[in-house]
Design an enzyme around this catalytic site. Sequence first.
Site, PDB file in Angstrom:
ATOM      1  N   TYR A 171      14.566 -27.588   2.519  1.00  0.00           N
ATOM      2  CA  TYR A 171      15.047 -27.635   3.939  1.00  0.00           C
ATOM      3  C   TYR A 171      13.788 -26.821   4.563  1.00  0.00           C
ATOM      4  O   TYR A 171      13.152 -27.051   5.576  1.00  0.00           O
ATOM      5  CB  TYR A 171      16.172 -26.905   4.042  1.00  0.00           C
ATOM      6  CG  TYR A 171      16.570 -26.411   5.403  1.00  0.00           C
ATOM      7  CD1 TYR A 171      16.995 -27.488   6.363  1.00  0.00           C
ATOM      8  CD2 TYR A 171      16.566 -25.149   6.014  1.00  0.00           C
ATOM      9  CE1 TYR A 171      17.407 -27.248   7.612  1.00  0.00           C
ATOM     10  CE2 TYR A 171      16.703 -24.997   7.332  1.00  0.00           C
ATOM     11  CZ  TYR A 171      17.167 -25.698   7.964  1.00  0.00           C
ATOM     12  OH  TYR A 171      17.472 -25.664   9.371  1.00  0.00           O
ATOM     13  N   LYS A 189      11.058 -27.999   7.447  1.00  0.00           N
ATOM     14  CA  LYS A 189      11.086 -27.384   8.961  1.00  0.00           C
ATOM     15  C   LYS A 189       9.509 -26.925   9.165  1.00  0.00           C
ATOM     16  O   LYS A 189       9.134 -26.929  10.290  1.00  0.00           O
ATOM     17  CB  LYS A 189      11.962 -26.270   9.060  1.00  0.00           C
ATOM     18  CG  LYS A 189      13.430 -26.790   9.148  1.00  0.00           C
ATOM     19  CD  LYS A 189      13.637 -27.932  10.096  1.00  0.00           C
ATOM     20  CE  LYS A 189      14.991 -28.367  10.221  1.00  0.00           C
ATOM     21  NZ  LYS A 189      15.307 -29.213  11.407  1.00  0.00           N
ATOM     22  N   THR A 193      27.965 -23.746  11.904  1.00  0.00           N
ATOM     23  CA  THR A 193      28.103 -25.246  11.885  1.00  0.00           C
ATOM     24  C   THR A 193      28.193 -25.871  10.308  1.00  0.00           C
ATOM     25  O   THR A 193      28.476 -24.921   9.431  1.00  0.00           O
ATOM     26  CB  THR A 193      26.823 -25.844  12.431  1.00  0.00           C
ATOM     27  OG1 THR A 193      25.720 -25.521  11.613  1.00  0.00           O
ATOM     28  CG2 THR A 193      26.386 -25.382  13.557  1.00  0.00           C
TER      29      THR A 193
END
Length: 156
Positions: free
Chosen positions: A80, A84, A115
């Site tokens: 991840y 990014k 989230t």
Amino acid sequence: QAFALSKRIDVLYNNAGLMTAFHENYCEHNWDEWALTFKVNVFALYTLCSAFLPGMIDRGFGRVVNLTSGIKDQPELAPYGASKWAVNKITDDLAIKLIDTGVRINMLDPGWLRTDLGGSNAEHPVEAVLPGALAPALIDDNGPNGDLFSAINHKL
């Protein structure tokens, strides 16, 4: 593979993102996790940019907002974090090509949000991104290009 679409859009908001499992042993990320993360977070973003930027440039107007992350010091989430970083690099490089076009491309860090991706322990509710998440889409033609916006700390 890049392709152009004839559909006219003025704002491309690249918000899709995926984070694979947290690995306590940070050396155990497998190739499938890396590939899936880069397909969603990097390759899809680049494909959409390459599809819609030519039309925006032809019309002399467009806004592209690429969601990034302030994640750091988390090798347990290496795919991840690396994806990014790639988003940031793509944005920086494309911004150079858009200087005198009326098209602007910028990054937005939404912050750590509650989230499905951010989890229930995240610092901020989803609503905290407003109004800051709109800022990179509402800039002037000669406004910021290749910049990083913070949804949580930005005020319109």
